[in-house]
Design a protein around this motif. Structure first.
Motif, PDB file in Angstrom:
ATOM      1  N   LEU A   7      29.180 104.990 -75.367  1.00 25.65           N
ATOM      2  CA  LEU A   7      28.621 105.758 -74.253  1.00 25.65           C
ATOM      3  C   LEU A   7      27.635 106.821 -74.745  1.00 25.65           C
ATOM      4  CD1 LEU A   7      31.751 106.173 -71.963  1.00 25.65           C
ATOM      5  CD2 LEU A   7      29.695 104.827 -71.498  1.00 25.65           C
ATOM      6  N   THR A   8      27.930 107.436 -75.859  1.00 27.60           N
ATOM      7  CA  THR A   8      27.016 108.423 -76.451  1.00 27.60           C
ATOM      8  C   THR A   8      25.703 107.762 -76.843  1.00 27.60           C
ATOM      9  OG1 THR A   8      28.844 109.772 -77.262  1.00 27.60           O
ATOM     10  CG2 THR A   8      26.708 110.074 -78.340  1.00 27.60           C
ATOM     11  N   GLN A   9      25.794 106.594 -77.467  1.00 28.71           N
ATOM     12  CA  GLN A   9      24.584 105.878 -77.860  1.00 28.71           C
ATOM     13  C   GLN A   9      23.765 105.460 -76.633  1.00 28.71           C
ATOM     14  OE1 GLN A   9      25.318 102.594 -80.462  1.00 28.71           O
ATOM     15  NE2 GLN A   9      26.045 103.883 -82.125  1.00 28.71           N
ATOM     16  N   ILE A  10      24.440 105.063 -75.571  1.00 27.83           N
ATOM     17  CA  ILE A  10      23.750 104.676 -74.340  1.00 27.83           C
ATOM     18  C   ILE A  10      22.976 105.866 -73.778  1.00 27.83           C
ATOM     19  CG2 ILE A  10      24.130 104.064 -71.906  1.00 27.83           C
ATOM     20  CD1 ILE A  10      26.396 102.182 -72.953  1.00 27.83           C
ATOM     21  N   GLU A  11      23.617 107.012 -73.716  1.00 31.92           N
ATOM     22  CA  GLU A  11      22.947 108.200 -73.184  1.00 31.92           C
ATOM     23  C   GLU A  11      21.758 108.613 -74.061  1.00 31.92           C
ATOM     24  OE1 GLU A  11      23.204 109.709 -70.275  1.00 31.92           O
ATOM     25  OE2 GLU A  11      24.593 108.091 -69.801  1.00 31.92           O
ATOM     26  N   ARG A  34      12.413 100.466 -76.197  1.00 35.04           N
ATOM     27  CA  ARG A  34      13.578 101.314 -75.919  1.00 35.04           C
ATOM     28  C   ARG A  34      14.415 100.713 -74.788  1.00 35.04           C
ATOM     29  NH1 ARG A  34      10.943 102.947 -79.412  1.00 35.04           N
ATOM     30  NH2 ARG A  34      10.829 104.968 -80.398  1.00 35.04           N
ATOM     31  N   SER A  35      13.752 100.148 -73.800  1.00 34.10           N
ATOM     32  CA  SER A  35      14.459  99.526 -72.682  1.00 34.10           C
ATOM     33  C   SER A  35      15.304  98.346 -73.154  1.00 34.10           C
ATOM     34  CB  SER A  35      13.457  99.070 -71.626  1.00 34.10           C
ATOM     35  OG  SER A  35      14.113  98.427 -70.566  1.00 34.10           O
ATOM     36  N   GLN A  36      14.752  97.537 -74.038  1.00 27.46           N
ATOM     37  CA  GLN A  36      15.505  96.400 -74.577  1.00 27.46           C
ATOM     38  C   GLN A  36      16.687  96.865 -75.411  1.00 27.46           C
ATOM     39  OE1 GLN A  36      12.339  94.348 -76.595  1.00 27.46           O
ATOM     40  NE2 GLN A  36      11.857  93.076 -74.814  1.00 27.46           N
ATOM     41  N   GLU A  37      16.492  97.933 -76.170  1.00 27.07           N
ATOM     42  CA  GLU A  37      17.592  98.482 -76.969  1.00 27.07           C
ATOM     43  C   GLU A  37      18.691  99.012 -76.056  1.00 27.07           C
ATOM     44  OE1 GLU A  37      15.432 101.364 -79.247  1.00 27.07           O
ATOM     45  OE2 GLU A  37      14.699  99.875 -80.684  1.00 27.07           O
ATOM     46  N   LEU A  38      18.285  99.670 -74.971  1.00 29.29           N
ATOM     47  CA  LEU A  38      19.258 100.165 -73.999  1.00 29.29           C
ATOM     48  C   LEU A  38      20.003  99.001 -73.348  1.00 29.29           C
ATOM     49  CD1 LEU A  38      20.574 102.430 -72.369  1.00 29.29           C
ATOM     50  CD2 LEU A  38      18.591 102.357 -70.833  1.00 29.29           C
ATOM     51  N   ASP A  39      19.285  97.946 -73.017  1.00 26.93           N
ATOM     52  CA  ASP A  39      19.921  96.753 -72.443  1.00 26.93           C
ATOM     53  C   ASP A  39      20.994  96.195 -73.369  1.00 26.93           C
ATOM     54  OD1 ASP A  39      18.377  96.872 -70.169  1.00 26.93           O
ATOM     55  OD2 ASP A  39      16.964  95.316 -70.821  1.00 26.93           O
ATOM     56  N   ARG A  40      20.693  96.127 -74.662  1.00 33.80           N
ATOM     57  CA  ARG A  40      21.677  95.621 -75.628  1.00 33.80           C
ATOM     58  C   ARG A  40      22.936  96.484 -75.642  1.00 33.80           C
ATOM     59  NH1 ARG A  40      17.703  95.836 -79.433  1.00 33.80           N
ATOM     60  NH2 ARG A  40      16.220  94.212 -78.987  1.00 33.80           N
ATOM     61  N   LEU A  42      24.015  98.429 -73.202  1.00 33.38           N
ATOM     62  CA  LEU A  42      24.711  98.252 -71.917  1.00 33.38           C
ATOM     63  C   LEU A  42      25.481  96.937 -71.880  1.00 33.38           C
ATOM     64  CD1 LEU A  42      21.950  99.623 -69.538  1.00 33.38           C
ATOM     65  CD2 LEU A  42      24.172 100.679 -70.008  1.00 33.38           C
ATOM     66  N   ASN A  43      24.907  95.895 -72.471  1.00 33.44           N
ATOM     67  CA  ASN A  43      25.615  94.613 -72.550  1.00 33.44           C
ATOM     68  C   ASN A  43      26.856  94.734 -73.423  1.00 33.44           C
ATOM     69  OD1 ASN A  43      23.834  93.265 -70.873  1.00 33.44           O
ATOM     70  ND2 ASN A  43      22.552  92.549 -72.546  1.00 33.44           N
ATOM     71  N   GLN A  44      26.750  95.459 -74.530  1.00 30.81           N
ATOM     72  CA  GLN A  44      27.917  95.678 -75.389  1.00 30.81           C
ATOM     73  C   GLN A  44      29.011  96.421 -74.622  1.00 30.81           C
ATOM     74  OE1 GLN A  44      26.903  97.701 -79.015  1.00 30.81           O
ATOM     75  NE2 GLN A  44      25.447  96.139 -79.640  1.00 30.81           N
ATOM     76  N   TYR A  45      28.603  97.432 -73.871  1.00 30.07           N
ATOM     77  CA  TYR A  45      29.578  98.201 -73.091  1.00 30.07           C
ATOM     78  C   TYR A  45      30.248  97.324 -72.038  1.00 30.07           C
ATOM     79  CZ  TYR A  45      31.675 101.783 -70.200  1.00 30.07           C
ATOM     80  OH  TYR A  45      32.576 102.532 -69.491  1.00 30.07           O
ATOM     81  N   SER A  46      29.462  96.493 -71.387  1.00 31.43           N
ATOM     82  CA  SER A  46      29.999  95.583 -70.384  1.00 31.43           C
ATOM     83  C   SER A  46      31.020  94.632 -71.004  1.00 31.43           C
ATOM     84  CB  SER A  46      28.857  94.800 -69.736  1.00 31.43           C
ATOM     85  OG  SER A  46      29.345  93.908 -68.784  1.00 31.43           O
ATOM     86  N   GLN A  47      30.700  94.079 -72.155  1.00 33.10           N
ATOM     87  CA  GLN A  47      31.638  93.184 -72.848  1.00 33.10           C
ATOM     88  C   GLN A  47      32.900  93.936 -73.248  1.00 33.10           C
ATOM     89  OE1 GLN A  47      29.332  91.583 -76.069  1.00 33.10           O
ATOM     90  NE2 GLN A  47      28.408  89.999 -74.796  1.00 33.10           N
TER      91      GLN A  47
END
Length: 61
Positions: A7-11, A34-40, A42-47
């Protein structure tokens, strides 16, 4: 990776993306990167959350 770390990395990545988009534009290569990195992230968090929910659900069986 722990949930709080993720969550810290996402923010942090979200903040980077916002500043990059403000400086270079929404469709700029740096902003899209940066958007693609954020997507990755967010996908990790979702998993991560899906696995946690599945583990919780199966522990009741």
């Amino acid at each position: 990776m722990r949930r709080d770390d993720l969550l810290t990395q996402i923010e942090q990545k979200r903040t980077e993306m916002i500043f990059t988009a403000a400086k270079y534009g929404l469709c700029s290569v740096p902003a899209l990167k940066r958007s693609q990195e954020l997507d990755r992230l967010l996908n990790q968090y979702s998993q991560y959350t899906l696995k946690s929910k599945l583990q919780t659900a199966t522990s009741f069986l």
